[in-house]
Design a protein around this motif. Structure first.
Motif, PDB file in Angstrom:
ATOM      1  N   LEU A  28     -69.808  79.881  -2.374  1.00 30.30           N
ATOM      2  CA  LEU A  28     -69.306  80.677  -3.887  1.00 30.30           C
ATOM      3  C   LEU A  28     -68.458  79.575  -4.561  1.00 30.30           C
ATOM      4  O   LEU A  28     -68.431  79.505  -5.625  1.00 30.30           O
ATOM      5  CB  LEU A  28     -68.531  81.915  -3.381  1.00 30.30           C
ATOM      6  CG  LEU A  28     -69.274  83.209  -2.764  1.00 30.30           C
ATOM      7  CD1 LEU A  28     -68.326  84.272  -2.212  1.00 30.30           C
ATOM      8  CD2 LEU A  28     -69.969  83.626  -4.129  1.00 30.30           C
ATOM      9  N   ALA A  32     -69.066  78.537  -8.231  1.00 22.36           N
ATOM     10  CA  ALA A  32     -67.982  78.733  -9.178  1.00 22.36           C
ATOM     11  C   ALA A  32     -67.568  77.633  -9.954  1.00 22.36           C
ATOM     12  O   ALA A  32     -67.282  77.466 -11.410  1.00 22.36           O
ATOM     13  CB  ALA A  32     -66.720  79.404  -8.554  1.00 22.36           C
ATOM     14  N   ARG A  33     -67.583  76.389  -9.509  1.00 17.77           N
ATOM     15  CA  ARG A  33     -67.163  75.282  -9.889  1.00 17.77           C
ATOM     16  C   ARG A  33     -68.458  74.551 -10.602  1.00 17.77           C
ATOM     17  O   ARG A  33     -68.493  73.238 -11.056  1.00 17.77           O
ATOM     18  CB  ARG A  33     -66.584  74.311  -8.948  1.00 17.77           C
ATOM     19  CG  ARG A  33     -65.303  74.719  -8.520  1.00 17.77           C
ATOM     20  CD  ARG A  33     -64.569  73.815  -7.451  1.00 17.77           C
ATOM     21  NE  ARG A  33     -65.391  73.363  -6.622  1.00 17.77           N
ATOM     22  CZ  ARG A  33     -65.699  73.948  -5.267  1.00 17.77           C
ATOM     23  NH1 ARG A  33     -64.630  75.137  -5.001  1.00 17.77           N
ATOM     24  NH2 ARG A  33     -66.119  73.567  -4.574  1.00 17.77           N
ATOM     25  N   SER A  37     -74.473  75.675 -12.653  1.00 11.10           N
ATOM     26  CA  SER A  37     -74.673  77.056 -12.360  1.00 11.10           C
ATOM     27  C   SER A  37     -74.695  77.912 -13.648  1.00 11.10           C
ATOM     28  O   SER A  37     -73.681  77.744 -14.845  1.00 11.10           O
ATOM     29  CB  SER A  37     -73.379  77.246 -11.614  1.00 11.10           C
ATOM     30  OG  SER A  37     -73.358  76.757 -10.418  1.00 11.10           O
ATOM     31  N   LYS A  42     -71.417  81.876 -12.236  1.00  9.19           N
ATOM     32  CA  LYS A  42     -70.096  81.546 -12.038  1.00  9.19           C
ATOM     33  C   LYS A  42     -69.185  82.588 -11.966  1.00  9.19           C
ATOM     34  O   LYS A  42     -68.094  82.737 -11.348  1.00  9.19           O
ATOM     35  CB  LYS A  42     -69.836  80.834 -13.161  1.00  9.19           C
ATOM     36  CG  LYS A  42     -70.608  79.138 -12.993  1.00  9.19           C
ATOM     37  CD  LYS A  42     -70.327  78.451 -14.051  1.00  9.19           C
ATOM     38  CE  LYS A  42     -69.167  77.449 -14.000  1.00  9.19           C
ATOM     39  NZ  LYS A  42     -69.132  76.331 -14.768  1.00  9.19           N
ATOM     40  N   ALA A  45     -69.179  84.757  -8.839  1.00  9.43           N
ATOM     41  CA  ALA A  45     -68.434  84.001  -7.557  1.00  9.43           C
ATOM     42  C   ALA A  45     -67.075  83.908  -7.743  1.00  9.43           C
ATOM     43  O   ALA A  45     -66.415  84.330  -6.613  1.00  9.43           O
ATOM     44  CB  ALA A  45     -69.340  82.851  -7.673  1.00  9.43           C
ATOM     45  N   GLN A  46     -66.677  83.561  -9.109  1.00 10.35           N
ATOM     46  CA  GLN A  46     -64.949  83.689  -9.338  1.00 10.35           C
ATOM     47  C   GLN A  46     -64.415  85.076  -8.881  1.00 10.35           C
ATOM     48  O   GLN A  46     -63.463  85.238  -8.033  1.00 10.35           O
ATOM     49  CB  GLN A  46     -64.699  83.463 -10.614  1.00 10.35           C
ATOM     50  CG  GLN A  46     -63.201  82.942 -10.747  1.00 10.35           C
ATOM     51  CD  GLN A  46     -62.848  81.872  -9.795  1.00 10.35           C
ATOM     52  OE1 GLN A  46     -63.526  80.837  -9.841  1.00 10.35           O
ATOM     53  NE2 GLN A  46     -61.863  82.238  -9.139  1.00 10.35           N
ATOM     54  N   CYS A  64     -60.580  86.720 -15.745  1.00 11.11           N
ATOM     55  CA  CYS A  64     -61.981  86.300 -15.895  1.00 11.11           C
ATOM     56  C   CYS A  64     -62.539  86.781 -17.199  1.00 11.11           C
ATOM     57  O   CYS A  64     -63.535  86.404 -17.644  1.00 11.11           O
ATOM     58  CB  CYS A  64     -63.032  86.980 -14.778  1.00 11.11           C
ATOM     59  SG  CYS A  64     -62.718  86.296 -13.134  1.00 11.11           S
TER      60      CYS A  64
END
Length: 188
Positions: A28, A32-33, A37, A42, A45-46, A64
């Motif tokens: 994940l 996220a990074r 993606s 992203k 995942a965050q 977010c």
């Protein structure tokens, strides 16, 4: 009365607890990074990473830039299905009316000179092309607006719009049949 019981009576549910394995956390984190993606992946995942840190939905939503319902949705789907839950579900909607083969056949015919298909025209018009592909059995029926949409989006050769030279002698290329800016490639 406990706070949990009171929250359930009032209709406020507690956020689903998320616990991640090391491999899930790493995966994940990579998503996220990741520079390549997709943004939706992203974000999802965050949300899960923040939920695993124990943050409440309101804080995650603010961080977010989404509403709490979005956080609740992805948190719950991850809890129920793990990584599979973060994938998009199949969309509903009308199935395609035309097969990819039919679309390609129509586009290929649009790039041909009508005389090659035994049609006594210098150029295709959308109504004529529609009548011809139905008569030839390529499709059962097709509207001129559908043809116009297909051809305007993908073809650089637009003889059916009248942008190319008229074919006088039947030899399309020597008569200047390539459209202006056409390198001879067609996106079919």
């Amino acid at each position: 009365m406990s706070i949990t019981k009171w929250l359930l009576i009032v209709g406020v549910s507690q956020a689903v607890q998320i616990r991640l394995s090391a491999s899930e956390r790493n995966g994940l984190g990579r998503i996220a990074r990741g520079h390549k993606s997709p943004v939706r992946d992203k974000l999802r995942a965050q949300i899960v990473l923040d939920a695993a840190r124990g943050l409440p939905n309101t804080v995650i939503a603010r961080r977010c830039g989404v509403v709490e319902d979005t956080v609740r949705k992805w948190r719950g789907r991850f809890a129920a299905e793990r990584l599979e839950g973060l994938k998009d579900l199949p969309r509903s909607g009308r199935p395609p009316s035309f097969t990819p083969v039919q679309v390609v056949e129509v586009k290929a015919l649009a790039c041909q000179i009508p005389a090659d298909a035994d049609v006594p025209l210098a150029r295709w018009s959308c109504p004529e092309l529609a009548r011809h592909v139905v008569a030839a059995g390529v499709v059962e029926s097709i509207s001129t607006s559908t043809l116009r949409r297909w051809l305007s989006r993908t073809l650089s050769c637009r003889s059916w719009w009248g942008e190319c030279f008229d074919v006088v002698d039947g030899d399309f290329l020597s008569a200047g049949g390539a459209c202006a800016g056409d390198e001879g490639e067609h996106d079919l």
